[in-house]
Structure formats: structure tokens, C-alpha cells
Design a protein around this motif. Structure first.
Motif, short mmCIF file in Angstrom:
data_model
loop_
_atom_site.label_atom_id
_atom_site.label_comp_id
_atom_site.label_asym_id
_atom_site.label_seq_id
_atom_site.Cartn_x
_atom_site.Cartn_y
_atom_site.Cartn_z
N ALA A 485 50.80 53.94 69.34
CA ALA A 485 49.87 54.16 70.46
C ALA A 485 49.82 55.63 70.83
CB ALA A 485 50.30 53.32 71.66
N LYS A 486 50.98 56.26 70.92
CA LYS A 486 51.02 57.70 71.28
C LYS A 486 50.30 58.54 70.24
CE LYS A 486 55.53 57.84 72.04
NZ LYS A 486 56.85 58.49 72.31
N ARG A 487 50.48 58.17 68.97
CA ARG A 487 49.84 58.96 67.91
C ARG A 487 48.31 58.90 68.02
NH1 ARG A 487 47.85 58.41 62.88
NH2 ARG A 487 48.16 56.17 62.80
N TYR A 488 47.78 57.69 68.24
CA TYR A 488 46.33 57.54 68.37
C TYR A 488 45.81 58.25 69.63
CZ TYR A 488 45.89 54.17 64.56
OH TYR A 488 45.86 53.56 63.32
N LEU A 489 46.55 58.11 70.74
CA LEU A 489 46.09 58.69 71.99
C LEU A 489 46.15 60.22 71.97
CD1 LEU A 489 47.71 56.13 74.44
CD2 LEU A 489 45.28 56.40 73.93
N ARG A 490 47.11 60.77 71.27
CA ARG A 490 47.15 62.23 71.14
C ARG A 490 45.94 62.74 70.35
NH1 ARG A 490 53.57 61.91 70.34
NH2 ARG A 490 54.19 62.35 72.50
N GLU A 491 45.54 61.94 69.35
CA GLU A 491 44.34 62.30 68.59
C GLU A 491 43.10 62.21 69.49
OE1 GLU A 491 42.49 63.86 65.44
OE2 GLU A 491 44.64 63.38 65.45
N THR A 492 43.07 61.18 70.32
CA THR A 492 41.96 61.04 71.28
C THR A 492 41.91 62.24 72.21
OG1 THR A 492 42.25 58.63 71.27
CG2 THR A 492 40.97 59.57 73.08
N LEU A 493 43.07 62.61 72.75
CA LEU A 493 43.12 63.76 73.68
C LEU A 493 42.67 65.04 73.01
CD1 LEU A 493 46.42 63.19 75.71
CD2 LEU A 493 44.09 63.30 76.62
N LYS A 494 43.09 65.24 71.77
CA LYS A 494 42.70 66.45 71.05
C LYS A 494 41.18 66.52 70.91
CE LYS A 494 43.38 66.88 66.56
NZ LYS A 494 44.09 66.99 65.26
N MET A 495 40.58 65.41 70.53
CA MET A 495 39.13 65.38 70.35
C MET A 495 38.39 65.44 71.68
SD MET A 495 38.74 62.54 67.31
CE MET A 495 37.00 62.92 67.06
N ALA A 496 38.91 64.74 72.69
CA ALA A 496 38.26 64.74 74.00
C ALA A 496 38.29 66.12 74.63
CB ALA A 496 38.94 63.71 74.92
N ASN A 497 39.43 66.79 74.55
CA ASN A 497 39.54 68.13 75.13
C ASN A 497 38.67 69.14 74.40
OD1 ASN A 497 41.36 67.37 77.13
ND2 ASN A 497 43.15 67.70 75.82
N ALA A 498 38.48 68.94 73.09
CA ALA A 498 37.65 69.87 72.31
C ALA A 498 36.21 69.87 72.77
CB ALA A 498 37.72 69.50 70.83
N GLU A 499 35.73 68.72 73.31
CA GLU A 499 34.33 68.63 73.72
C GLU A 499 34.16 68.24 75.20
OE1 GLU A 499 31.63 69.55 72.37
OE2 GLU A 499 32.30 69.97 70.32
#
Length: 615
Positions: A485-499
Motif C-alpha cells: 500500500a505504501k509503495r503504491y501511495l508514494r507513487e500516487t503522491l509523486k505523480m499528484a505533486n508533479a501536477e
């Protein structure tokens, strides 16, 4: 009504009398029609006969509901004029108006051959040639035959080039770019926009035409970014668009010299419609970025403008704009916890579709998606599933189908249906069984990279890809697979923060906070939940605030901070009460019954106003 030079005296007299009756106050349309019909008693020439049939067809369309009789006269006008040797505007107008009648009668297959024939014989009439090309392209586009529509617009662009009209060439090019955008032909869109941008920059025509072309160009650029989910990247373009529309509203075309080229008379949109469109794309951006208050402000302005314009001319395009604005504001209402307002506005959207029946076919999937989101917010999971399945069947648009699947996945999570969930996610992202191992072995690492790559490749929009990672994180959380879960959510955060996808950021942070709390890492949980609460307050997202306040009061209790625990409890209680009050209000509304509607015409009898009038 028409040119009467060199016409017979009887024709001039009857035509003049018909015009007198037509323009009298009030108009006497019956006698006007009677005068025009009398012309046929004199066995007029084919040219006058075809013109009279055209005039009768136009008058019947404008002043009566007798569509079949209007069609009869227009068919006669086209049949007679299309066989005449001389180039006459009557044949082209008859073809155009007759095609419009066929469209109204849902017989577009009859309209296409007439327009194709008219295009073939209109080479020596540039204005009509271009107008007919636009018309046939529009019909193909409405039938989702985008390749055919783009081919026609390409022909128009080439014709405008030979006719030395840079303005019309750009209108054809930008219209083609718009359809390529709808058809998701990304590389071709970039090519058309690149050429159009260079041509606009060097355009030497009137300032009003140049700026309106620039608005068209910038709208396409903004939509291109938004469809790709690139909310942050679009900001410079959106700012340019907002400046450009201000320039357009300040220009006065009456003060500019008229072009000597007849085909420069085409207009993309009236200024007032352009303003509404800029409001709409601003709302779309605000919605994706997670600025609900801003989206609401611009929606109110746009809807007010539409109501004013509809009083003057109820153009079908205004209904399309109105419907798209409602679709966005409904999502805002649901995020902000105003379910009662959302269901009323869904009903309002159905009413807009009733006024323009074609909108049901183009926006039916969106309406059922909104009903699914509403039902989910009301914890009516069975109804939500039915609505999402209906939306999926009605839609052929990849991004909307992906959005529907991701929300359906959440329904399966909340109703504890893992088999359905895994089967569904296989069609969006790779199944969880391929990435469930938390081992740090090289094979596991390779599998994860492969999975992430597949997720990225299957979904086109940046924001939807980020959302897919969030749903996978949520799935892993429900399975207590916290590492995954943490791995997927960190990926989400990275993409969300980028845009700058603020809502996705707040959802990911609060879920990470919940995971850290479950793992007993209170400090890290606090580091996640506190910014989630702050960001959710700015949006505002009541559901994330409810979730975050619940976590905060638990965290402060574990820390022994009674003051902040009490504040967290107070906030959680307030959010809960507000949501419960709105939930009860929504459940009591007759419109709430819409969640059971999945087929057939909209049940308009569910309107609260209709119900109250029956009492």
C-alpha cells in the motif's frame, strides 16, 4: 426575400405581397404562404420555381411545426435547382437547409449524399463550398466518424489556401485539431497545433479575427493538457487564454475594415459564447486541481451568462456548455459533502438533455456516472454498481470507462468482493497477485517495475494513472498489505505533486497516515494526517476532513494531548453531523429515486417540484 431583377411583373407583385404579410406586425404567415403558393399557378421558370420552394420551406421551418411539408418544399427546391446549368445559391442553401431537416428527423444518412453532391458542384461558389464542407464534417463528427470529418476539414484547409484566406484556413485547421483531440490522436493534434500556432503568430488579418483564432487555439491547448491530466503544466496556457478573452471582449469589429474575400465572413463563435467557453475550461482546470470554491465561482458566472444568452437565442451549443458545467459542479458538490444539491443538479442536467435530446446520446454515460458517484456517497452500493455498469455500457470513451472502473473498484472494496475486484482491476492494471510479495528479491523488484510500467501504459491521462495507483494502494490497505500500500501511495503522491492534483494528494496522505497508525508509527502518521487535513480544508473535501479528524483525535489521545484530542473530537463531530444532516435531507428528496434509473427515458416525475404540485 430574394433578388427579383428581370423577373416577370406577376412574380414581383406576388413576392412583394408575400413579403408585406411576412413583415407585418403581427406577421400574417398564412397569407404569406398563400401568396408564394400562388406563384406555381403561373408555371414559373425552373429557377423561380426552385427559389419559391426554398422560400416556402424556410418560412414553414421558421413559423410552423409542419416539418414534413417544409421537407417536401426543400426536396423540390433541391431536385429542381441541382439540375440547373447556372451556379445559383438556391441549390446550395436548399441542400444545407434540407440536410438540417434530415438531422432533426434523425435521418442523417439522407443528409450526407445531398451535402456531398452540393460540395461537388459548389467549387465556383467559395462561400457555399466551405460552408457545406463544415456542415458535412459536423455531421460526421456527431456520428463519431472522426476520420471522415477530419478528411473534409483537410480539404477545406487546402481550398482556403488556394482561395487566399489565411483566416478560413486556420478555422479549418483548428476545427480539425479539435476533432483529433476528441479522437485522442495525440501526435496529430500536436502537429496541427504547432502549424496553427505559427500561422496565428504571423496572421495579418483584422485584430478581432486574429484574437478569436488565438482563443480557439488556446482552448485546444488547454483541453489537450487537461485531457492528459497535466493540471500544473497547463497553467501558463490557461493564463494566456484568460488574457486573450479579455482582449477579444474589448475589441470592436465594427471599427475594422471588412475583408474583400467573401469566405472571411465565417465566425468560429460569438464573443459571448467564447466567454462561456473560457469559464468552462477554467472550471475544468479548477475541478482537476482540487479548487472546488474556484470551480463553483466560475460555474455560477457561466450559468448566469448562459441564462441571459438563452433568452435571446437558445443555441444548442449553450445547452452543451450548460450540461458540461453542471457535470463538473455536481462532482464539486459531492466532494464538498452537498449531496442534496448534487442530486438536484443531476436532475437539472437531465432536463437540459430533454430540451436537446441529442445530448442524452452524447452525455448519458456521464449522467449515469454522476448517479453512481452520488449513490456511492449515500452508501447505496448496489445502486452505485448498477449506475457504473450502465455508464460503462453507454460510453466508448477510454478515459471515462477507466474512471468508471476505478470507482467500481472502490464499490467492490467497500462491499468486500475481492474476486470481482481482482477481475475488474485486470482490465485497468495488472492483478494484485503479481505484486503481492513484499520480498526484496530481484525477481520481486522486477515484477513490481513491470507492473508499474503496465499501469502507466494502459491509462492515457496522468491524473487517471495516479488515481489507479491510489486504488491499488487502497486495495492493499484493505488486505492489510501495508508495505505494498505504501509503495503504491508514494507513487500516487509523486505523480499528484508533479501536477498539483491536490485532492489526490490529500487522499493519499490521509490513507498513508491511517497505515502508519495501524503500524504503530504515530509520529509518521501525524506527519501525514496533519498536511492532509490542511489541504482538505483548502479544497474543501469534507470526506477527507472527516477521515483526517477521526485519525487526529486518535493520535492526540495516544500522545496524551487532551486539548488537541478534544479539538479533533469537536471537528469530527461537526463534520459527521453536517454530513448526516445532508444525507438525511437527500434521502428524503424524490430525486433520490434517480439512482434506480438505468434504462429507458428519464423519470421526470421524480422532480420535487412535480411532486409538490401533485399534492
Amino acid at each position: 426575400m430574394a433578388s427579383v431583377v428581370d423577373a416577370e411583373p406577376w412574380y414581383v407583385s406576388l413576392l412583394g405581397l408575400a413579403e408585406t404579410f411576412r413583415t407585418s406586425n403581427p406577421p400574417n404567415i398564412r397569407l404569406c404562404i398563400h401568396c408564394l403558393q400562388s406563384i406555381f399557378n403561373f408555371q414559373p421558370s425552373p429557377r423561380i420555381e426552385s427559389r419559391t420552394h426554398l422560400q416556402l420551406g424556410n418560412i414553414l421551418l421558421a413559423h410552423t411545426k409542419n416539418l414534413d411539408l417544409a421537407r417536401f418544399h426543400l426536396e423540390k427546391a433541391w431536385a429542381i435547382s441541382s439540375n440547373l446549368a447556372s451556379v445559383d445559391d438556391v441549390r446550395f442553401e436548399a441542400a444545407s437547409v434540407l440536410a438540417q431537416v434530415f438531422e432533426k428527423q434523425l435521418e442523417v444518412n439522407l443528409a450526407k449524399p445531398i451535402l456531398r453532391r452540393a460540395i461537388e458542384i459548389s467549387q465556383q461558389a467559395p462561400y457555399w463550398h466551405c460552408r457545406l464542407l463544415f456542415h458535412l464534417a459536423q455531421i460526421h463528427a456527431s456520428e463519431r466518424e472522426y476520420a471522415s470529418a477530419c478528411q473534409l476539414l483537410g480539404v477545406g484547409s487546402d481550398f482556403a489556401l488556394t482561395a487566399r484566406s489565411d483566416y478560413l484556413r486556420l478555422l479549418f485547421l483548428l476545427s480539425k485539431g479539435m476533432l483529433l483531440l476528441v479522437d485522442k490522436k495525440v501526435s496529430e493534434v500536436k502537429e496541427v497545433l504547432s502549424l496553427s500556432g505559427a500561422l496565428i503568430e504571423h496572421y495579418k488579418g483584422s485584430p478581432t479575427q486574429k484574437e478569436s483564432l488565438n482563443v480557439f487555439f488556446l482552448v485546444l491547448q488547454v483541453c489537450h493538457y487537461l485531457m492528459a491530466g497535466q493540471v500544473k503544466s497547463v497553467k501558463p496556457c490557461l493564463k494566456q487564454l484568460q488574457q486573450s478573452i479579455q482582449t477579444v471582449t474589448q475589441l470592436h469589429s465594427d471599427d475594422e475594415p471588412l475583408s474583400s474575400n467573401q469566405i472571411d465572413q465565417f465566425q468560429w463563435l460569438p464573443k459571448e459564447h467564447m466567454c462561456v467557453l473560457v469559464y468552462l475550461v477554467t472550471v475544468m482546470h479548477s475541478m482537476q486541481a482540487g479548487y472546488m470554491d474556484k470551480a463553483q465561482k466560475y460555474t455560477d458566472k457561466a450559468l448566469m451568462q448562459i441564462e441571459k444568452l438563452k433568452m435571446l437565442d437558445a443555441h444548442p451549443l449553450l445547452s452543451s456548455f450548460q450540461l458540461m458545467l453542471l457535470e463538473h459542479i455536481i462532482m464539486c458538490r459531492l466532494i464538498m459533502g452537498s449531496k442534496s444539491a448534487a442530486i438536484q443538479e443531476i436532475f437539472q442536467a437531465c432536463n437540459v438533455c430533454q430540451q436537446q435530446p441529442r445530448l442524452f446520446s452524447t452525455h448519458g454515460a456521464q449522467i449515469h456516472t454522476l448517479l453512481g458517484l452520488y449513490a456511492m456517497s449515500m452508501n447505496c452500493m448496489e445502486a452505485a454498481e448498477s449506475q457504473f455498469n450502465t455508464a460503462f455500457k453507454l460510453s466508448s470513451e477510454i478515459d471515462l470507462r477507466t474512471f468508471v472502473k476505478l470507482n467500481l473498484a472502490i464499490v467492490y472494496l467497500r462491499t468486500n468482493r475481492p474476486t470481482n475486484l481482482i477481475s475488474l482491476l485486470e482490465t485497468v492494471v495488472t492483478p494484485s497477485s503479481k505484486v503481492s510479495s513484499s520480498s526484496s528479491s530481484s525477481s520481486s523488484s522486477s515484477s513490481r517495475k513491470s507492473t508499474d510500467s503496465e499501469i502507466m501504459n494502459r491509462i492515457g491521462s496522468h491524473s487517471l494513472r495516479a488515481s489507479a495507483f491510489y486504488v491499488r494502494g487502497l486495495q492493499a490497505f484493505f488486505q492489510a498489505s501495508y508495505s505494498e500500500a505504501k509503495r503504491y501511495l508514494r507513487e500516487t503522491l509523486k505523480m499528484a505533486n508533479a501536477e498539483d492534483l491536490n485532492r489526490l494528494t490529500s487522499c493519499s496522505l490521509v490513507l498513508l497516515g491511517h497505515i502508519f497508525l495501524s503500524l504503530g508509527n504515530n509520529r509518521e502518521a501525524m506527519n501525514m494526517v496533519t498536511p492532509a487535513m490542511q489541504l482538505a480544508g483548502k479544497i474543501p473535501d469534507v470526506h477527507v476532513q472527516l477521515w483526517a479528524s477521526s485519525l487526529l483525535k486518535d493520535l492526540y489521545h495516544l500522545c496524551g494531548d487532551q486539548v488537541n484530542e478534544a479539538e479533533g473530537y469537536r471537528m469530527h463531530t461537526n463534520f459527521s453531523q453536517d454530513l448526516l444532516k445532508d444525507h438525511f435531507q437527500s434521502s428524503q428528496m424524490s430525486e433520490h429515486g434517480l439512482i434506480q434509473w438505468t434504462e429507458g427515458p428519464c423519470p421526470f416525475h421524480l422532480s420535487s417540484e412535480a411532486s409538490s404540485s401533485m399534492l
